[in-house]
Scaffold this motif. Structure first.
Motif, PDB file in Angstrom:
ATOM      1  N   TYR A 227      -3.356  -4.337   4.878  1.00 13.71           N
ATOM      2  CA  TYR A 227      -4.335  -3.307   5.237  1.00 13.71           C
ATOM      3  C   TYR A 227      -4.185  -2.899   6.704  1.00 13.71           C
ATOM      4  O   TYR A 227      -4.135  -1.697   7.028  1.00 13.71           O
ATOM      5  CB  TYR A 227      -5.751  -3.827   4.978  1.00 13.71           C
ATOM      6  CG  TYR A 227      -6.831  -2.961   5.570  1.00 13.71           C
ATOM      7  CD1 TYR A 227      -7.273  -1.813   4.908  1.00 13.71           C
ATOM      8  CD2 TYR A 227      -7.407  -3.269   6.807  1.00 13.71           C
ATOM      9  CE1 TYR A 227      -8.240  -0.999   5.456  1.00 13.71           C
ATOM     10  CE2 TYR A 227      -8.378  -2.458   7.364  1.00 13.71           C
ATOM     11  CZ  TYR A 227      -8.791  -1.332   6.687  1.00 13.71           C
ATOM     12  OH  TYR A 227      -9.749  -0.511   7.244  1.00 13.71           O
ATOM     13  N   LYS A 228      -4.139  -3.876   7.594  1.00 13.35           N
ATOM     14  CA  LYS A 228      -4.060  -3.563   9.026  1.00 13.35           C
ATOM     15  C   LYS A 228      -2.748  -2.856   9.370  1.00 13.35           C
ATOM     16  O   LYS A 228      -2.708  -2.003  10.258  1.00 13.35           O
ATOM     17  CB  LYS A 228      -4.218  -4.847   9.844  1.00 13.35           C
ATOM     18  CG  LYS A 228      -5.625  -5.432   9.802  1.00 13.35           C
ATOM     19  CD  LYS A 228      -5.731  -6.701  10.628  1.00 13.35           C
ATOM     20  CE  LYS A 228      -7.153  -7.269  10.585  1.00 13.35           C
ATOM     21  NZ  LYS A 228      -8.114  -6.423  11.309  1.00 13.35           N
ATOM     22  N   ARG A 229      -1.688  -3.207   8.651  1.00 11.98           N
ATOM     23  CA  ARG A 229      -0.406  -2.536   8.894  1.00 11.98           C
ATOM     24  C   ARG A 229      -0.490  -1.068   8.467  1.00 11.98           C
ATOM     25  O   ARG A 229       0.055  -0.182   9.136  1.00 11.98           O
ATOM     26  CB  ARG A 229       0.694  -3.266   8.141  1.00 11.98           C
ATOM     27  CG  ARG A 229       2.093  -2.832   8.502  1.00 11.98           C
ATOM     28  CD  ARG A 229       3.094  -3.885   8.072  1.00 11.98           C
ATOM     29  NE  ARG A 229       3.039  -5.069   8.909  1.00 11.98           N
ATOM     30  CZ  ARG A 229       3.616  -6.240   8.620  1.00 11.98           C
ATOM     31  NH1 ARG A 229       4.280  -6.374   7.482  1.00 11.98           N
ATOM     32  NH2 ARG A 229       3.536  -7.263   9.448  1.00 11.98           N
ATOM     33  N   THR A 230      -1.166  -0.812   7.345  1.00 15.15           N
ATOM     34  CA  THR A 230      -1.330   0.573   6.890  1.00 15.15           C
ATOM     35  C   THR A 230      -2.117   1.381   7.910  1.00 15.15           C
ATOM     36  O   THR A 230      -1.694   2.459   8.338  1.00 15.15           O
ATOM     37  CB  THR A 230      -2.051   0.592   5.528  1.00 15.15           C
ATOM     38  OG1 THR A 230      -1.257  -0.121   4.569  1.00 15.15           O
ATOM     39  CG2 THR A 230      -2.248   2.016   5.040  1.00 15.15           C
ATOM     40  N   VAL A 231      -3.269   0.859   8.316  1.00 15.55           N
ATOM     41  CA  VAL A 231      -4.114   1.565   9.281  1.00 15.55           C
ATOM     42  C   VAL A 231      -3.399   1.723  10.618  1.00 15.55           C
ATOM     43  O   VAL A 231      -3.425   2.806  11.234  1.00 15.55           O
ATOM     44  CB  VAL A 231      -5.465   0.828   9.450  1.00 15.55           C
ATOM     45  CG1 VAL A 231      -6.255   1.415  10.614  1.00 15.55           C
ATOM     46  CG2 VAL A 231      -6.272   0.899   8.167  1.00 15.55           C
ATOM     47  N   GLY A 232      -2.736   0.665  11.061  1.00 14.34           N
ATOM     48  CA  GLY A 232      -2.031   0.732  12.341  1.00 14.34           C
ATOM     49  C   GLY A 232      -0.888   1.736  12.328  1.00 14.34           C
ATOM     50  O   GLY A 232      -0.669   2.467  13.313  1.00 14.34           O
ATOM     51  N   SER A 233      -0.156   1.792  11.233  1.00 14.71           N
ATOM     52  CA  SER A 233       0.954   2.747  11.134  1.00 14.71           C
ATOM     53  C   SER A 233       0.446   4.184  11.166  1.00 14.71           C
ATOM     54  O   SER A 233       1.039   5.054  11.807  1.00 14.71           O
ATOM     55  CB  SER A 233       1.741   2.496   9.847  1.00 14.71           C
ATOM     56  OG  SER A 233       2.296   1.201   9.821  1.00 14.71           O
TER      57      SER A 233
ATOM     58  N   ASP B 131       0.852  -1.194   0.000  1.00 15.70           N
ATOM     59  CA  ASP B 131       0.000   0.000   0.000  1.00 15.70           C
ATOM     60  C   ASP B 131       0.884   1.239   0.000  1.00 15.70           C
ATOM     61  O   ASP B 131       1.876   1.294   0.738  1.00 15.70           O
ATOM     62  CB  ASP B 131      -0.880   0.071   1.262  1.00 15.70           C
ATOM     63  CG  ASP B 131      -1.929  -1.017   1.316  1.00 15.70           C
ATOM     64  OD1 ASP B 131      -2.307  -1.535   0.254  1.00 15.70           O
ATOM     65  OD2 ASP B 131      -2.370  -1.356   2.437  1.00 15.70           O
ATOM     66  N   HIS B 132       0.492   2.223  -0.794  1.00 16.68           N
ATOM     67  CA  HIS B 132       1.145   3.535  -0.753  1.00 16.68           C
ATOM     68  C   HIS B 132       0.052   4.585  -0.617  1.00 16.68           C
ATOM     69  O   HIS B 132      -0.802   4.708  -1.500  1.00 16.68           O
ATOM     70  CB  HIS B 132       1.956   3.777  -2.025  1.00 16.68           C
ATOM     71  CG  HIS B 132       2.450   5.190  -2.158  1.00 16.68           C
ATOM     72  ND1 HIS B 132       3.010   5.882  -1.112  1.00 16.68           N
ATOM     73  CD2 HIS B 132       2.446   6.052  -3.218  1.00 16.68           C
ATOM     74  CE1 HIS B 132       3.344   7.097  -1.514  1.00 16.68           C
ATOM     75  NE2 HIS B 132       3.000   7.231  -2.780  1.00 16.68           N
TER      76      HIS B 132
ATOM     77  N   TRP C 256       3.659  -2.806   3.735  1.00 16.55           N
ATOM     78  CA  TRP C 256       3.480  -4.055   3.013  1.00 16.55           C
ATOM     79  C   TRP C 256       3.205  -5.195   3.976  1.00 16.55           C
ATOM     80  O   TRP C 256       3.329  -5.048   5.197  1.00 16.55           O
ATOM     81  CB  TRP C 256       4.684  -4.369   2.146  1.00 16.55           C
ATOM     82  CG  TRP C 256       6.024  -4.212   2.831  1.00 16.55           C
ATOM     83  CD1 TRP C 256       6.645  -5.099   3.662  1.00 16.55           C
ATOM     84  CD2 TRP C 256       6.906  -3.088   2.715  1.00 16.55           C
ATOM     85  NE1 TRP C 256       7.863  -4.608   4.066  1.00 16.55           N
ATOM     86  CE2 TRP C 256       8.055  -3.378   3.504  1.00 16.55           C
ATOM     87  CE3 TRP C 256       6.852  -1.886   2.021  1.00 16.55           C
ATOM     88  CZ2 TRP C 256       9.120  -2.486   3.624  1.00 16.55           C
ATOM     89  CZ3 TRP C 256       7.911  -1.005   2.135  1.00 16.55           C
ATOM     90  CH2 TRP C 256       9.030  -1.295   2.928  1.00 16.55           C
ATOM     91  N   GLY C 257       2.788  -6.337   3.418  1.00 16.99           N
ATOM     92  CA  GLY C 257       2.478  -7.496   4.242  1.00 16.99           C
ATOM     93  C   GLY C 257       2.457  -8.761   3.428  1.00 16.99           C
ATOM     94  O   GLY C 257       2.550  -8.735   2.191  1.00 16.99           O
TER      95      GLY C 257
END
Length: 703
Positions: free
Chosen positions: A218-224, A143-144, A210-211
Motif C-alpha cells: 500500500y505505502k509503495r503504491t501511494v508513495g509512487s 496493486d494495479h 508490489w511488496g
C-alpha cells in the motif's frame, strides 16, 4: 463528484494505513482493507478501475494441505466499495500451469475459458482479464491502479524517458499491451530480469506496484503516485493550462440553464430504441478543458487508459459555443447535425477497424458531450453509468493536462481502441447483463412527493427502475422523504427540489432542475393538493381561490412545463393526474374542492387531445378516502369530514371502508399501483382515461 484541483499544484495523497487496525484483520480482510483504502480516492483509480491481490496460504478444502491461493479482484468489481465476496480465488499452481497451454496471443480469449478450472473452494466470483497480471508476478502483494498523475506520464510521447526520470530504476516501464495472458507473461519476465524493482508503469495504461507485506505494498503504491504528482507539479508550474483560455466560462446560473435546455434535446436525438439518462458536470477541471485553446487538438485523441476508454467511447462530441456572444437559441439548431455527423464518423470507424468476428456495431452516439464555456454532459443507459462516464473523462482530462504540459499527450491507437471496445470478452459480459426493469431509463417527476400518495408513488416508480424527482412545498418533509428514497434506491436516481406549484417561476425552475439532474422527463405525476370543507355560505373567496390555485392552476403550470420538455425530447411521455372521486361526484360542504378537482379531470381530457399527436398520454387516477400517510387528512379536512359524518376522527376510516362496495380501505400504495399502470408501457394505448381506485363507489362510475 470528483474534487479536482484547479491548478497543476495537486496535493499529495495521504497515507491512510492504520497499522493497529490492520493487525486485527485476517489476511483476506487486510487485502480488502488495502483495496478499499486505494479505491477511496478517485485520483488513485476511478469506480471499477484497477485491481488488487494477495497470495495467501490456505488449507485445501479437499486435501487439508496448505496451498497458495491467489485472491484477486473479480470481474466487474470496484476496489473502493467491494466486500470479501468480490474477490476471485484461484489455486496459484494451477494458474501457473496454464502457461504450458499458452502458445501465443492468438489464444488470449481461449485462456479466459480455462480460468474457472483453477478456482479455489468453488468460489462463484468470475475472474477478471487482469488475473494473470497478478498471478505471474512473484510478489505476494500486488496493486494495479490507474492514477491520473501516473497515466499522464504513461500516456505521454516521452513515457519511458519520464518514467526513468521520476522513479529511476525503482519503477520500470513496459510498452502498451492490451491486458491479458500475454501481458501477464511480460510482467513475469520483467520481475525476473529486474529483481530489485518495486513496480512498473504500463504505457498508456497505469501502474503496478508490489511488496512483501500488505502495508509495504500500500505505502509503495501511494508513495509512487506521490512522486508522480510532485514531479508533474514541479515541471508544469506556471505554464498555461491546455494552451490558455479561448472561451471563458459563463457564470454558474448560465451554465446550468444552457445544460437544462440542451440535455432534453440531445436525449431525444440519441434515445432511439434505448432511453438514455444524462449527467451534467461543470467543475473547474472540466471548464479549464472545454474552454481551452487546445480543446480541438486534444478532444479527438480520446482517452488512453483502457478503463477510461470503455466508458467514454472513442472520442467526445464537441459542440462549438461561446456564451459571451451566443445564446442557447444559437446552440440548439447545431445539435442534430452534430450528432448525425458523430454517428457517421463512428460508423466509419467501425468499418475501418472491424475484424471478421467482431460483434455488430453498437450504439453509434457519443457518450461525452463538451460545450465550451458550459461544461460536460454525459449520457448512458442509467444515471450511475452516465455519472461514472463523466468521472472517467475528468480523469482523462487530468491525464491530458499533465501529459501535454510536460510532453505530448497520446491516446490509444484507433485499432487498439476498437479491439478493446469490441473485445469478444466484453461482448460476452454485456450479454450477461440482467434484463432492465420496466421503467429503466425513464425520469419521473412527482409533485406533492414528500408524503402519502406522492411518496408511495415515488417508491413504486423508483422500484421499477425510474429516476425520480420529488418536489413539495414542505421542505422539512421533503428532506426526510429524499433521504429515505436515496437510502432505499441510491442517491444517483433520486433528486428533490422544493416547489410551490401556484408560483409560475418556481415551477419553471423545477423543470429546469429536473432536466439538468437527469437529462429530461418521461413521466409527470401531478399530485400536490389540499382539501377543504365548508358550506357555500361559509366559503370565503380566499378559500375558494386557494383550492383553485393549488388544484387547478398548479396542475396547469406543471403540465405546461412538462409538455414543453416532452415535446423538446420528441419521445412521447406519460402525464398522470391524481384527482379525486369528488371530481366526478358532488359532495355537500366541499364546493371549492369538488369544483377544483373537476377542473383537473377536464384539463386532463384537453391535454390528452393535445398530447396524442406527440405520443404524450394523459390519464387520471381518482382516489377516495386515502387517510393513511396523507398530509391533507392530517389537518382540518379530517375533522371537518368526521363532523359531516357525525363520528369521531378515529372512526372516519371505518366509515369510508363500510361505505365502499368492496368494504376495503384504500391506501397510498393502491394509488401508486394505478399511477404505475399509466406510467408504464402496460397502458401504452391508453390516454384520456380515468381509473377509480376507491374500493367501489357506484356514483363515481364513469360510464
Amino acid at each position: 463528484m470528483l474534487d479536482t484541483p484547479t491548478s497543476n499544484q495537486s496535493p499529495l495523497l495521504a497515507d491512510l494505513w492504520d497499522a493497529a487496525h490492520a493487525a486485527t484483520l485476517s489476511e483476506p480482510e487486510r487485502l480488502l482493507y488495502r483495496s478499499n483504502l486505494l479505491g477511496s480516492d478517485k485520483r488513485i483509480t476511478n469506480y471499477g478501475g484497477g485491481n488488487t491481490s494477495s497470495k495467501i496460504r490456505m488449507a485445501d478444502p479437499l486435501t487439508g494441505e496448505l496451498v497458495d491461493v491467489l485472491w484477486v479482484k473479480g470481474s466487474g468489481g470496484d476496489i473502493g466499495s467491494m466486500k470479501l465476496d468480490g474477490f476471485a480465488t484461484l489455486y496459484l499452481d494451477k494458474l501457473h500451469a496454464l502457461a504450458k497451454r499458452y502458445t501465443g496471443e492468438e489464444m488470449e480469449d481461449a485462456m479466459v475459458d480455462l480460468y474457472p478450472h483453477t478456482t479455489f473452494n468453488l468460489n462463484p466470483r468470475a475472474t477478471s482479464i487482469d488475473t494473470p497480471l497478478h498471478g505471474f508476478l512473484p510478489a505476494r502483494y500486488v496493486d494495479h491502479v490507474h492514477p491520473d498523475a501516473v497515466i499522464a506520464i504513461a500516456a505521454s510521447a516521452d513515457s519511458r524517458k519520464i518514467t526513468e526520470e521520476v522513479w529511476g530504476g525503482e519503477i520500470g516501464w513496459l510498452p502498451w499491451r492490451r491486458p491479458g495472458f500475454e501481458l501477464g507473461m511480460w510482467l513475469k519476465k520483467f520481475a525476473e530480469e529486474n529483481p530489485t524493482a518495486k513496480g512498473v508503469v504500463l504505457e498508456a495504461h497505469g501502474l503496478f506496484t508490489w511488496g512483501d507485506s500488505e502495508e509495504e505494498c500500500y505505502k509503495r503504491t501511494v508513495g509512487s503516485i506521490n512522486k508522480a504528482i510532485a514531479w508533474l507539479a514541479d515541471k508544469s508550474g506556471g505554464k498555461p493550462v491546455f494552451g490558455g483560455v479561448k472561451v471563458p466560462a459563463a457564470d454558474a446560473a448560465t451554465r446550468r440553464a444552457v445544460a437544462s435546455a440542451v440535455m432534453p434535446v440531445i436525449r431525444g436525438l440519441i434515445s432511439e430504441g434505448t432511453r438514455k439518462l444524462g449527467h451534467f458536470d461543470d467543475q473547474p477541471a472540466v471548464l479549464d478543458f472545454v474552454g481551452s485553446n487546445d480543446l480541438d487538438k486534444l478532444a479527438p485523441l480520446g482517452t488512453s487508459c483502457p478503463d477510461h476508454f470503455l466508458r467514454t467511447k472513442i472520442a467526445p462530441l464537441v459542440l462549438p459555443f461561446d456564451p459571451a456572444t451566443e445564446t442557447v437559441a444559437d446552440l440548439l439548431p447545431r445539435l442534430a447535425p452534430a450528432i448525425e455527423a458523430y454517428r457517421a464518423g463512428y460508423a466509419a470507424y467501425y468499418e475501418r477497424c472491424k475484424r471478421p468476428n467482431s460483434p455488430a456495431m453498437r450504439d453509434p452516439n457519443a457518450v461525452v458531450y463538451l460545450i465550451p464555456g458550459i461544461g460536460m454532459i454525459t449520457f448512458a443507459g442509467d444515471k450511475a453509468t452516465a455519472r461514472i462516464a463523466g468521472e472517467f473523462y475528468v480523469n482523462a482530462i487530468n491525464v491530458m493536462r499533465g501529459a501535454d504540459t510536460v510532453s505530448t499527450y497520446r491516446g490509444l491507437p484507433e485499432q487498439e481502441a476498437f479491439d478493446i471496445e469490441y473485445w469478444l470478452l466484453e461482448e460476452a459480459k454485456l450479454q450477461r447483463m440482467p434484463k432492465p426493469k420496466s421503467l429503466a431509463g425513464r425520469v419521473a417527476l412527482v409533485t406533492g412527493g414528500a408524503g402519502g400518495i406522492g411518496l408511495a408513488t415515488a417508491r413504486r416508480l423508483a422500484g421499477e427502475g425510474a429516476c425520480v424527482v420529488i418536489c413539495d412545498i414542505d421542505q422539512t418533509a421533503l428532506a426526510v422523504a429524499d433521504a429515505a428514497l436515496a437510502k432505499a434506491f441510491g442517491r444517483d436516481v433520486i433528486a428533490a427540489f422544493p416547489v410551490d406549484v401556484t408560483k409560475e417561476e418556481t415551477v419553471v425552475a423545477l423543470f429546469h432542475e429536473a432536466a439538468a439532474a437527469f437529462g429530461g422527463l418521461d413521466i409527470l405525476v401531478s399530485n400536490a393538493g389540499i382539501a377543504s370543507s365548508a358550506a357555500i355560505e361559509d366559503t370565503t373567496l380566499a378559500l375558494w381561490q386557494r383550492n383553485m390555485d393549488i388544484l387547478s392552476t398548479g396542475y396547469f403550470l406543471v403540465s405546461r412545463e412538462a409538455f414543453k420538455l416532452l415535446k423538446a425530447q420528441n419521445r412521447g411521455g406519460s402525464i398522470v393526474f391524481i384527482a379525486s372521486k369528488n371530481g366526478l361526484v358532488a359532495s355537500p360542504g366541499a364546493s371549492a374542492y369538488c369544483t377544483a378537482k373537476a377542473s383537473e379531470i377536464q384539463l386532463a381530457r384537453c391535454l390528452a387531445l393535445e398530447g396524442a399527436p406527440h405520443g404524450i398520454r394523459v390519464n387520471v387516477v381518482n382516489p377516495d378516502a386515502v387517510l393513511r400517510g396523507s398530509k391533507i387528512w392530517s389537518g382540518e379536512w379530517r375533522a371537518q369530514r368526521a363532523e359531516a359524518y357525525k363520528v369521531d376522527e378515529g372512526g372516519l376510516e371505518e366509515v369510508y371502508r363500510q361505505r365502499s362496495m368492496l368494504k376495503l380501505s384504500v391506501y397510498p400504495e393502491d394509488i401508486a399501483e394505478g399511477v404505475y399502470f399509466f406510467a408504464a408501457d402496460l397502458s401504452s394505448k391508453s390516454t384520456g382515461n380515468i381509473l377509480n381506485v376507491d374500493a367501489g363507489h357506484a356514483p363515481s362510475f364513469t360510464r
